[in-house]
Design an enzyme around this catalytic site. Sequence first.
Site, mmCIF file in Angstrom:
data_model
loop_
_atom_site.group_PDB
_atom_site.id
_atom_site.type_symbol
_atom_site.label_atom_id
_atom_site.label_comp_id
_atom_site.label_asym_id
_atom_site.label_seq_id
_atom_site.Cartn_x
_atom_site.Cartn_y
_atom_site.Cartn_z
ATOM 1 N N ASP A 9 0.892 -1.226 0.201
ATOM 2 C CA ASP A 9 0.105 0.012 0.161
ATOM 3 C C ASP A 9 0.854 1.025 0.153
ATOM 4 O O ASP A 9 2.006 1.085 0.322
ATOM 5 C CB ASP A 9 -0.898 -0.027 1.302
ATOM 6 C CG ASP A 9 -1.719 1.197 1.324
ATOM 7 O OD1 ASP A 9 -2.440 1.736 0.505
ATOM 8 O OD2 ASP A 9 -1.665 1.770 2.597
ATOM 9 N N LEU A 10 0.270 2.265 -0.323
ATOM 10 C CA LEU A 10 1.172 3.567 -0.223
ATOM 11 C C LEU A 10 1.147 4.526 0.992
ATOM 12 O O LEU A 10 1.917 4.505 1.470
ATOM 13 C CB LEU A 10 0.850 4.426 -1.600
ATOM 14 C CG LEU A 10 1.616 5.710 -1.877
ATOM 15 C CD1 LEU A 10 3.097 5.442 -2.278
ATOM 16 C CD2 LEU A 10 1.157 6.643 -2.888
ATOM 17 N N ASP A 11 -0.091 5.037 0.915
ATOM 18 C CA ASP A 11 -0.238 6.007 2.031
ATOM 19 C C ASP A 11 -0.235 5.263 3.402
ATOM 20 O O ASP A 11 -1.143 4.416 3.611
ATOM 21 C CB ASP A 11 -1.796 6.834 2.044
ATOM 22 C CG ASP A 11 -1.692 7.384 0.611
ATOM 23 O OD1 ASP A 11 -0.745 8.312 0.365
ATOM 24 O OD2 ASP A 11 -2.539 7.533 -0.068
ATOM 25 N N THR A 17 1.443 10.368 4.172
ATOM 26 C CA THR A 17 0.772 11.196 3.452
ATOM 27 C C THR A 17 -0.673 11.418 4.283
ATOM 28 O O THR A 17 -1.340 12.415 3.887
ATOM 29 C CB THR A 17 0.381 11.048 2.210
ATOM 30 O OG1 THR A 17 0.466 9.486 1.831
ATOM 31 C CG2 THR A 17 1.610 11.206 1.156
ATOM 32 N N LYS A 45 -8.656 6.579 6.521
ATOM 33 C CA LYS A 45 -7.490 5.824 6.007
ATOM 34 C C LYS A 45 -7.919 4.784 5.036
ATOM 35 O O LYS A 45 -8.962 3.892 5.362
ATOM 36 C CB LYS A 45 -6.787 5.033 7.087
ATOM 37 C CG LYS A 45 -5.847 6.030 7.717
ATOM 38 C CD LYS A 45 -4.945 5.241 8.824
ATOM 39 C CE LYS A 45 -3.680 6.058 9.502
ATOM 40 N NZ LYS A 45 -3.023 5.318 10.236
ATOM 41 N N SER A 114 -2.664 0.726 -4.439
ATOM 42 C CA SER A 114 -3.040 1.825 -3.475
ATOM 43 C C SER A 114 -4.536 2.264 -3.994
ATOM 44 O O SER A 114 -4.908 2.206 -5.276
ATOM 45 C CB SER A 114 -2.175 3.044 -3.623
ATOM 46 O OG SER A 114 -2.805 4.204 -3.113
ATOM 47 N N ALA A 115 -5.294 2.952 -3.242
ATOM 48 C CA ALA A 115 -6.589 3.365 -3.395
ATOM 49 C C ALA A 115 -6.198 4.920 -4.250
ATOM 50 O O ALA A 115 -7.300 5.595 -4.888
ATOM 51 C CB ALA A 115 -7.358 3.686 -2.361
ATOM 52 N N LYS A 145 -11.164 -1.066 -1.689
ATOM 53 C CA LYS A 145 -10.856 -1.838 -0.531
ATOM 54 C C LYS A 145 -11.943 -1.740 0.452
ATOM 55 O O LYS A 145 -12.431 -0.721 0.738
ATOM 56 C CB LYS A 145 -9.538 -1.514 0.125
ATOM 57 C CG LYS A 145 -8.117 -1.683 -0.774
ATOM 58 C CD LYS A 145 -6.932 -0.831 0.166
ATOM 59 C CE LYS A 145 -5.757 -0.923 -0.886
ATOM 60 N NZ LYS A 145 -4.745 -0.016 -0.582
ATOM 61 N N GLU A 169 -0.068 -3.228 4.687
ATOM 62 C CA GLU A 169 -1.161 -2.338 4.811
ATOM 63 C C GLU A 169 -1.342 -1.882 6.057
ATOM 64 O O GLU A 169 -0.918 -2.368 6.933
ATOM 65 C CB GLU A 169 -2.412 -3.304 4.458
ATOM 66 C CG GLU A 169 -3.079 -3.182 3.144
ATOM 67 C CD GLU A 169 -3.633 -1.538 2.662
ATOM 68 O OE1 GLU A 169 -3.885 -0.761 3.841
ATOM 69 O OE2 GLU A 169 -4.056 -1.647 1.621
ATOM 70 N N ASP A 170 -1.642 -0.634 6.034
ATOM 71 C CA ASP A 170 -2.074 0.181 7.381
ATOM 72 C C ASP A 170 -3.475 0.377 7.609
ATOM 73 O O ASP A 170 -3.635 0.961 8.745
ATOM 74 C CB ASP A 170 -1.339 1.541 7.251
ATOM 75 C CG ASP A 170 -2.002 2.485 6.368
ATOM 76 O OD1 ASP A 170 -2.291 2.166 5.384
ATOM 77 O OD2 ASP A 170 -1.919 3.747 6.742
HETATM 78 C C1 BG6 Z 1 -5.766 6.104 0.197
HETATM 79 C C2 BG6 Z 1 -5.629 7.053 1.654
HETATM 80 O O1 BG6 Z 1 -4.414 5.444 0.226
HETATM 81 O O2 BG6 Z 1 -6.068 6.951 -1.074
HETATM 82 C C3 BG6 Z 1 -6.938 7.727 1.732
HETATM 83 O O3 BG6 Z 1 -5.547 6.103 2.721
HETATM 84 C C4 BG6 Z 1 -7.335 8.486 0.261
HETATM 85 O O4 BG6 Z 1 -6.858 8.570 2.838
HETATM 86 C C5 BG6 Z 1 -7.173 7.583 -0.853
HETATM 87 O O5 BG6 Z 1 -8.354 9.227 0.571
HETATM 88 C C6 BG6 Z 1 -7.527 8.208 -2.192
HETATM 89 O O6 BG6 Z 1 -6.531 9.066 -2.314
HETATM 90 P P1 BG6 Z 1 -6.322 10.175 -3.436
HETATM 91 O O7 BG6 Z 1 -4.990 10.526 -3.583
HETATM 92 O O8 BG6 Z 1 -6.939 9.836 -4.785
HETATM 93 O O9 BG6 Z 1 -7.106 11.402 -3.160
HETATM 94 MG MG MG Z 2 -2.804 3.184 3.516
#
Ligand code: BG6
Ligand code: MG
Length: 221
Positions: A9-11, A17, A45, A114-115, A145, A169-170
Amino acid sequence: MHKKGFIFDLDGVIVDTAKYHFLAWKKLANSIGVDFSEVQNEQLKGVSRVRSLEKILAWGNKTLSDKAFTELMAQKNEGYLSYINKMDTSEILPDVSRVLDFLIENNQAIALGSASKNATPILKKVSLLEKFEAIVDGNDVSKAKPDPEVFLIGAQLLGMNPEDCIVFEDSVAGVQAANTANMISIGIGDKSVLHEADYVFKDFTEMSQEFIERLIKEKRT
Ligand code: BG6
Ligand code: MG
């Protein structure tokens, strides 16, 4: 030779972030007269941008036209990107690079799951893009997810079976997605929150080389 698929996962896993999402959402929420706390931010999250705004509006008892909703989504992202644009390698979370480099040295397959729709620019900002063989992000999935779609696409792009993949994953939703995908789930964060994960580490500094070697070699029954 043992080869596994490692999906990150990224964030909150590679970079912190969440603090920038918080600042951008807070500014936006306050601008429409809605309070927004760090506790509420926790609940966003792993949640997509659309769903996050829906939740904020629900907390503030607000309804918006489709046009206003779209405008606010764009405004939030603009605010968020103003922080992202200032990011550099110092924002990579501790020992993430050590783990990535160890996996690469050991010829493992590595993907991002990542989302976020901002995943590629963020990886570029922190100079990690070239470490990933495949990127699956918010632009590639139709189901968020805890649906396993993002990780299943990742496995497919790596040419790995889901049971040979390991997910970092967090978020609770992300751990559930990995479990549903029949992958090994590794929670990064608080054990009491991520108790559904197969393993939980506070961060990557706690993850030994021996543990990663075991993941690489282990055959799942
Ligand atoms: C997830 C974050 O990775 O991405 C969420 O944990 C965020 O907080 C989601 O809303 C979507 O991110 P973005 O960058 O497309 O607005
Ligand atoms: Mg995350």
